[in-house]
Design a protein around this motif. Structure first.
Motif, PDB file in Angstrom:
ATOM      1  N   ALA A   3      31.328  38.587  82.831  1.00  0.00           N
ATOM      2  CA  ALA A   3      30.974  37.684  81.738  1.00  0.00           C
ATOM      3  C   ALA A   3      30.273  36.430  82.251  1.00  0.00           C
ATOM      4  N   ILE A   4      30.707  35.937  83.420  1.00  0.00           N
ATOM      5  CA  ILE A   4      30.117  34.712  83.970  1.00  0.00           C
ATOM      6  C   ILE A   4      28.623  34.892  84.240  1.00  0.00           C
ATOM      7  N   ASP A   5      28.227  36.098  84.615  1.00  0.00           N
ATOM      8  CA  ASP A   5      26.821  36.352  84.917  1.00  0.00           C
ATOM      9  C   ASP A   5      25.928  36.193  83.691  1.00  0.00           C
ATOM     10  N   PHE A   6      26.506  36.318  82.508  1.00  0.00           N
ATOM     11  CA  PHE A   6      25.714  36.244  81.281  1.00  0.00           C
ATOM     12  C   PHE A   6      25.598  34.823  80.725  1.00  0.00           C
ATOM     13  N   ILE A   7      26.278  33.860  81.327  1.00  0.00           N
ATOM     14  CA  ILE A   7      26.296  32.509  80.758  1.00  0.00           C
ATOM     15  C   ILE A   7      24.896  31.917  80.598  1.00  0.00           C
ATOM     16  N   PRO A   8      24.036  31.952  81.620  1.00  0.00           N
ATOM     17  CA  PRO A   8      22.692  31.377  81.425  1.00  0.00           C
ATOM     18  C   PRO A   8      21.920  32.058  80.295  1.00  0.00           C
ATOM     19  N   PHE A   9      22.102  33.370  80.149  1.00  0.00           N
ATOM     20  CA  PHE A   9      21.394  34.079  79.086  1.00  0.00           C
ATOM     21  C   PHE A   9      21.935  33.680  77.714  1.00  0.00           C
ATOM     22  N   VAL A  10      23.247  33.520  77.588  1.00  0.00           N
ATOM     23  CA  VAL A  10      23.828  33.089  76.312  1.00  0.00           C
ATOM     24  C   VAL A  10      23.306  31.700  75.945  1.00  0.00           C
ATOM     25  N   TYR A 115      33.098  37.479  76.215  1.00  0.00           N
ATOM     26  CA  TYR A 115      32.480  36.149  76.242  1.00  0.00           C
ATOM     27  C   TYR A 115      32.054  35.784  74.835  1.00  0.00           C
ATOM     28  N   GLY A 116      32.134  34.493  74.526  1.00  0.00           N
ATOM     29  CA  GLY A 116      31.708  34.044  73.206  1.00  0.00           C
ATOM     30  C   GLY A 116      31.254  32.609  73.222  1.00  0.00           C
ATOM     31  N   MET A 117      30.311  32.311  72.344  1.00  0.00           N
ATOM     32  CA  MET A 117      29.835  30.939  72.161  1.00  0.00           C
ATOM     33  C   MET A 117      29.646  30.658  70.685  1.00  0.00           C
ATOM     34  N   MET A 118      30.025  29.434  70.283  1.00  0.00           N
ATOM     35  CA  MET A 118      29.650  28.902  68.978  1.00  0.00           C
ATOM     36  C   MET A 118      28.718  27.729  69.233  1.00  0.00           C
ATOM     37  N   ASN A 119      27.488  27.857  68.761  1.00  0.00           N
ATOM     38  CA  ASN A 119      26.488  26.811  68.957  1.00  0.00           C
ATOM     39  C   ASN A 119      26.237  26.104  67.632  1.00  0.00           C
ATOM     40  N   PHE A 127      30.645  25.448  71.984  1.00  0.00           N
ATOM     41  CA  PHE A 127      31.998  25.845  72.352  1.00  0.00           C
ATOM     42  C   PHE A 127      31.893  27.238  72.957  1.00  0.00           C
ATOM     43  N   PHE A 128      32.462  27.469  74.136  1.00  0.00           N
ATOM     44  CA  PHE A 128      32.284  28.773  74.771  1.00  0.00           C
ATOM     45  C   PHE A 128      33.466  29.094  75.671  1.00  0.00           C
ATOM     46  N   GLY A 129      33.700  30.395  75.859  1.00  0.00           N
ATOM     47  CA  GLY A 129      34.809  30.808  76.699  1.00  0.00           C
ATOM     48  C   GLY A 129      34.730  32.273  77.053  1.00  0.00           C
ATOM     49  N   ASP A 130      35.540  32.654  78.066  1.00  0.00           N
ATOM     50  CA  ASP A 130      35.560  34.040  78.534  1.00  0.00           C
ATOM     51  C   ASP A 130      36.964  34.653  78.463  1.00  0.00           C
ATOM     52  N   GLY A 131      37.859  34.024  77.709  1.00  0.00           N
ATOM     53  CA  GLY A 131      39.221  34.517  77.601  1.00  0.00           C
ATOM     54  C   GLY A 131      40.167  33.939  78.641  1.00  0.00           C
TER      55      GLY A 131
END
Length: 270
Positions: A3-10, A115-119, A127-131
């Protein structure tokens, strides 16, 4: 990939969706009712523009990934990785000029929210997190961007809890008495939060969010944020909330257990 690898893309998805949405906010724009003859369910040009922008970027970057979106449906939803998108969660607030809305970007790995984000591009909050951990980024009073770890707050019981739901009228009639009985046990109730309510729970501002009739794109992005902040989110029968339906989120397991006891019976129907 993790999930961490996707953070920049999110982050890129959040940026392009916000750029598509903001020209419409607090302006005159076309509006349709997706549920003509039933409960008012608005969709705007902004919803469609934002989801189109996100779907295009996902398709270009990760063509093997699946997609579930509120406005344009699903494709390859059985893929190992599936993006779950709600371009504007809280459209009724959006069309009313209120800032209680956000873009939900969720990622499923083998069917599990990872993984989730609320923008919220108007307030410039994410707001974002990976559990395992969850964070907020925004601007302090001086305008400087800052990041803060999200943590739920302790609450000894329902009689000290603040509860939120978008509207009791959105809870199916046969389940509504259970919600109303629960609300009566709490100290304070507030309405109209949509996705923002779940993020305020993760931020330690409220204690309980209870809703029913949710779709998968209404909740998947929020689960890793709530759990990453130390909260609990389940269905009304204590099961997996990732498919939507009747959902309860709590910051403290004591409040979750009390509320679940009141909601559990008959919660299999929504």
């Amino acid at each position: 990939m993790t999930a961490i690898d996707f953070i920049p893309f999110v982050e890129r998805l959040a940026t392009v969706s916000g750029e598509a949405i903001m020209p419409f906010f607090r302006t005159a724009f076309a509006l349709e009712d997706k549920n003509v003859g039933g409960v008012f369910d608005p969709v705007t040009e902004a919803d469609r523009a934002a989801e189109t922008a996100m779907r295009r970027l996902i398709g270009q970057t990760f063509p093997s990934h699946g997609l579930i979106g509120e406005e344009f449906g699903s494709r390859e939803a059985e893929s190992e990785y599936v993006w779950v998108l709600d371009p504007i969660d809280g459209t009724k607030s959006f069309i009313s000029g209120l800032p209680m809305w956000g873009t939900l970007i969720g990622l499923l790995h083998k069917g599990v929210p990872c993984y989730g984000m609320m923008n919220q591009p108007f307030t410039r909050e994410r707001f974002f997190g990976d559990g395992r951990a969850a964070y907020w980024t925004g601007h302090n009073g001086g305008g400087e961007k800052t990041t803060r770890r999200l943590r739920v707050r302790p609450c000894l019981g329902l009689d000290r809890a603040t509860i939120m739901t978008t509207s009791p009228k959105l809870i199916p009639e046969k389940l509504r008495p259970r919600y109303e009985a629960l609300e009566e046990k709490t100290r304070l109730s507030r309405y109209g939060g949509d996705c923002y309510a779940y993020c305020m729970l993760a931020a330690g501002q409220i204690d309980l969010v209870v809703e029913a009739g949710l779709n998968v794109y209404d909740i998947v992005a929020l689960i890793p944020i709530i759990e990453g902040a130390g909260g609990i989110v389940t269905s009304w029968d204590g099961g997996d909330p990732a498919q939507g339906g009747a959902v309860i989120a709590a910051g403290d397991k004591r409040v979750h257990e009390e509320a679940l006891e009141m909601l559990r019976e008959g919660s299999g129907t929504d």
